[in-house]
Design a protein around this motif. Sequence first.
Motif, PDB file in Angstrom:
ATOM      1  N   PRO A   1       0.817  -1.213   0.000  1.00 20.12           N
ATOM      2  CA  PRO A   1       0.000   0.000   0.000  1.00 20.12           C
ATOM      3  C   PRO A   1       0.854   1.268   0.000  1.00 20.12           C
ATOM      4  CG  PRO A   1      -0.018  -1.010   2.169  1.00 20.12           C
ATOM      5  CD  PRO A   1       0.717  -1.955   1.251  1.00 20.12           C
ATOM      6  N   ASN A   2       2.168   1.114   0.191  1.00 20.30           N
ATOM      7  CA  ASN A   2       3.078   2.260   0.238  1.00 20.30           C
ATOM      8  C   ASN A   2       3.531   2.718  -1.141  1.00 20.30           C
ATOM      9  OD1 ASN A   2       2.954   2.261   3.062  1.00 20.30           O
ATOM     10  ND2 ASN A   2       4.484   0.648   3.142  1.00 20.30           N
ATOM     11  N   ALA A   3       3.064   2.055  -2.180  1.00 15.64           N
ATOM     12  CA  ALA A   3       3.294   2.465  -3.565  1.00 15.64           C
ATOM     13  C   ALA A   3       1.931   2.504  -4.240  1.00 15.64           C
ATOM     14  CB  ALA A   3       4.235   1.488  -4.274  1.00 15.64           C
ATOM     15  N   PRO A   4       1.808   3.245  -5.334  1.00 15.75           N
ATOM     16  CA  PRO A   4       0.501   3.336  -5.996  1.00 15.75           C
ATOM     17  C   PRO A   4      -0.013   1.973  -6.451  1.00 15.75           C
ATOM     18  CG  PRO A   4       2.040   4.920  -6.923  1.00 15.75           C
ATOM     19  CD  PRO A   4       2.827   4.033  -6.015  1.00 15.75           C
ATOM     20  N   ALA A   5      -1.312   1.786  -6.305  1.00 19.17           N
ATOM     21  CA  ALA A   5      -1.940   0.565  -6.806  1.00 19.17           C
ATOM     22  C   ALA A   5      -1.870   0.571  -8.327  1.00 19.17           C
ATOM     23  CB  ALA A   5      -3.387   0.505  -6.346  1.00 19.17           C
TER      24      ALA A   5
ATOM     25  N   ALA B   1      10.087  -4.854 -11.349  1.00 22.04           N
ATOM     26  CA  ALA B   1       9.090  -3.875 -10.918  1.00 22.04           C
ATOM     27  C   ALA B   1       8.518  -3.138 -12.120  1.00 22.04           C
ATOM     28  CB  ALA B   1       9.698  -2.884  -9.934  1.00 22.04           C
ATOM     29  N   SER B   2       7.220  -2.990 -12.121  1.00 24.96           N
ATOM     30  CA  SER B   2       6.539  -2.231 -13.166  1.00 24.96           C
ATOM     31  C   SER B   2       6.952  -0.771 -13.105  1.00 24.96           C
ATOM     32  CB  SER B   2       5.027  -2.341 -12.984  1.00 24.96           C
ATOM     33  OG  SER B   2       4.606  -3.668 -13.155  1.00 24.96           O
ATOM     34  N   GLY B   3       6.759  -0.083 -14.214  1.00 22.19           N
ATOM     35  CA  GLY B   3       7.082   1.337 -14.268  1.00 22.19           C
ATOM     36  C   GLY B   3       6.307   2.116 -13.213  1.00 22.19           C
ATOM     37  N   GLN B   4       7.017   2.981 -12.526  1.00 25.25           N
ATOM     38  CA  GLN B   4       6.402   3.814 -11.492  1.00 25.25           C
ATOM     39  C   GLN B   4       6.326   5.257 -11.980  1.00 25.25           C
ATOM     40  OE1 GLN B   4       5.089   2.668  -8.403  1.00 25.25           O
ATOM     41  NE2 GLN B   4       5.317   0.866  -9.709  1.00 25.25           N
ATOM     42  N   ILE B   5       5.183   5.876 -11.712  1.00 26.45           N
ATOM     43  CA  ILE B   5       5.007   7.285 -12.008  1.00 26.45           C
ATOM     44  C   ILE B   5       4.784   8.015 -10.693  1.00 26.45           C
ATOM     45  CG2 ILE B   5       4.207   6.867 -14.363  1.00 26.45           C
ATOM     46  CD1 ILE B   5       1.337   7.358 -13.383  1.00 26.45           C
ATOM     47  N   ALA B   6       4.679   9.332 -10.748  1.00 24.26           N
ATOM     48  CA  ALA B   6       4.654  10.158  -9.537  1.00 24.26           C
ATOM     49  C   ALA B   6       3.266  10.259  -8.907  1.00 24.26           C
ATOM     50  CB  ALA B   6       5.203  11.538  -9.856  1.00 24.26           C
ATOM     51  N   ILE B   7       2.694   9.127  -8.592  1.00 26.78           N
ATOM     52  CA  ILE B   7       1.428   9.108  -7.851  1.00 26.78           C
ATOM     53  C   ILE B   7       1.749   8.974  -6.370  1.00 26.78           C
ATOM     54  CG2 ILE B   7      -0.694   7.828  -7.381  1.00 26.78           C
ATOM     55  CD1 ILE B   7      -0.711   6.954 -10.301  1.00 26.78           C
ATOM     56  N   ASP B   8       1.196   9.863  -5.567  1.00 27.01           N
ATOM     57  CA  ASP B   8       1.315   9.756  -4.115  1.00 27.01           C
ATOM     58  C   ASP B   8       0.347   8.653  -3.681  1.00 27.01           C
ATOM     59  OD1 ASP B   8       0.909   9.973  -1.343  1.00 27.01           O
ATOM     60  OD2 ASP B   8       1.116  12.147  -1.362  1.00 27.01           O
ATOM     61  N   PRO B   9       0.850   7.542  -3.130  1.00 29.22           N
ATOM     62  CA  PRO B   9      -0.043   6.431  -2.784  1.00 29.22           C
ATOM     63  C   PRO B   9      -1.051   6.780  -1.692  1.00 29.22           C
ATOM     64  CG  PRO B   9       2.174   5.992  -1.987  1.00 29.22           C
ATOM     65  CD  PRO B   9       2.243   7.247  -2.809  1.00 29.22           C
TER      66      PRO B   9
ATOM     67  N   ILE C   1      -1.221  13.073  -8.490  1.00 28.70           N
ATOM     68  CA  ILE C   1       0.049  13.156  -9.206  1.00 28.70           C
ATOM     69  C   ILE C   1       0.868  14.288  -8.595  1.00 28.70           C
ATOM     70  CG2 ILE C   1       1.139  13.679 -11.432  1.00 28.70           C
ATOM     71  CD1 ILE C   1      -0.292  11.076 -11.616  1.00 28.70           C
ATOM     72  N   ILE C   2       2.127  14.024  -8.309  1.00 31.33           N
ATOM     73  CA  ILE C   2       3.052  15.030  -7.798  1.00 31.33           C
ATOM     74  C   ILE C   2       3.804  15.577  -9.011  1.00 31.33           C
ATOM     75  CG2 ILE C   2       5.009  15.478  -6.256  1.00 31.33           C
ATOM     76  CD1 ILE C   2       2.355  14.582  -4.845  1.00 31.33           C
ATOM     77  N   ASP C   3       3.485  16.816  -9.425  1.00 30.23           N
ATOM     78  CA  ASP C   3       4.088  17.325 -10.649  1.00 30.23           C
ATOM     79  C   ASP C   3       4.400  18.820 -10.611  1.00 30.23           C
ATOM     80  OD1 ASP C   3       1.519  18.312 -10.742  1.00 30.23           O
ATOM     81  OD2 ASP C   3       1.054  17.536 -12.736  1.00 30.23           O
ATOM     82  N   LYS C   4       4.706  19.339  -9.406  1.00 31.21           N
ATOM     83  CA  LYS C   4       5.047  20.766  -9.304  1.00 31.21           C
ATOM     84  C   LYS C   4       6.339  21.078 -10.042  1.00 31.21           C
ATOM     85  CE  LYS C   4       2.566  21.596  -5.032  1.00 31.21           C
ATOM     86  NZ  LYS C   4       2.639  21.886  -3.614  1.00 31.21           N
TER      87      LYS C   4
ATOM     88  N   LYS D   1      10.540   7.352  -4.546  1.00 35.43           N
ATOM     89  CA  LYS D   1       9.909   6.923  -3.282  1.00 35.43           C
ATOM     90  C   LYS D   1       9.028   5.700  -3.524  1.00 35.43           C
ATOM     91  CE  LYS D   1       9.704  11.540  -1.249  1.00 35.43           C
ATOM     92  NZ  LYS D   1       8.808  12.658  -0.895  1.00 35.43           N
ATOM     93  N   ASN D   2       8.304   5.717  -4.640  1.00 29.00           N
ATOM     94  CA  ASN D   2       7.448   4.572  -4.963  1.00 29.00           C
ATOM     95  C   ASN D   2       8.289   3.325  -5.222  1.00 29.00           C
ATOM     96  OD1 ASN D   2       5.287   6.310  -4.692  1.00 29.00           O
ATOM     97  ND2 ASN D   2       5.010   6.595  -6.892  1.00 29.00           N
ATOM     98  N   ILE D   3       9.411   3.494  -5.916  1.00 30.49           N
ATOM     99  CA  ILE D   3      10.324   2.370  -6.154  1.00 30.49           C
ATOM    100  C   ILE D   3      10.868   1.850  -4.823  1.00 30.49           C
ATOM    101  CG2 ILE D   3      12.586   1.747  -7.106  1.00 30.49           C
ATOM    102  CD1 ILE D   3      11.838   3.604  -9.519  1.00 30.49           C
ATOM    103  N   LYS D   4      11.241   2.766  -3.930  1.00 29.90           N
ATOM    104  CA  LYS D   4      11.760   2.359  -2.622  1.00 29.90           C
ATOM    105  C   LYS D   4      10.719   1.541  -1.853  1.00 29.90           C
ATOM    106  CE  LYS D   4      13.830   3.949   1.711  1.00 29.90           C
ATOM    107  NZ  LYS D   4      13.265   2.839   2.445  1.00 29.90           N
ATOM    108  N   ALA D   5       9.457   1.943  -1.929  1.00 29.53           N
ATOM    109  CA  ALA D   5       8.399   1.201  -1.227  1.00 29.53           C
ATOM    110  C   ALA D   5       8.297  -0.228  -1.757  1.00 29.53           C
ATOM    111  CB  ALA D   5       7.066   1.927  -1.372  1.00 29.53           C
TER     112      ALA D   5
END
Length: 126
Positions: free
Chosen positions: A8-12, A29-37, A42-45, A56-60
Amino acid sequence: MKKIINTPNAPAPIGPYSQAVLVNNMLFASGQIAIDPATGNIIDKSIEEETHQVMKNIKAILDAAEMTFDDIVKTSIFLSDMDFFGKVNDTYGQYFTADFPARETVAVKTLPKNVNVEISITALKS
């Protein structure tokens, strides 16, 4: 032996795929994008913040597989524009200290949810 990694610490997943699959001691691991789980947003500032969220998603996922960034042997980076290469490369580099993984970086026409960066990894548990 094949084991599905899901945290649950990475996007579903947003399709018919798993966050990652562990086969013996190899993690795909599947491709990760900048979704805050936590929020699904989307984190895109900035491209740097977007890249940090991806990492962070990869680390999770690595944590769920009891691995670290040191176990990554290969990454694939997909960018919406090659002009982002320098900033993504600098941010990505903050997560590795030595014995860097093999990697390719390519620009593509569009990425899921119109993000600017997607990263997938392969890791080997030693």
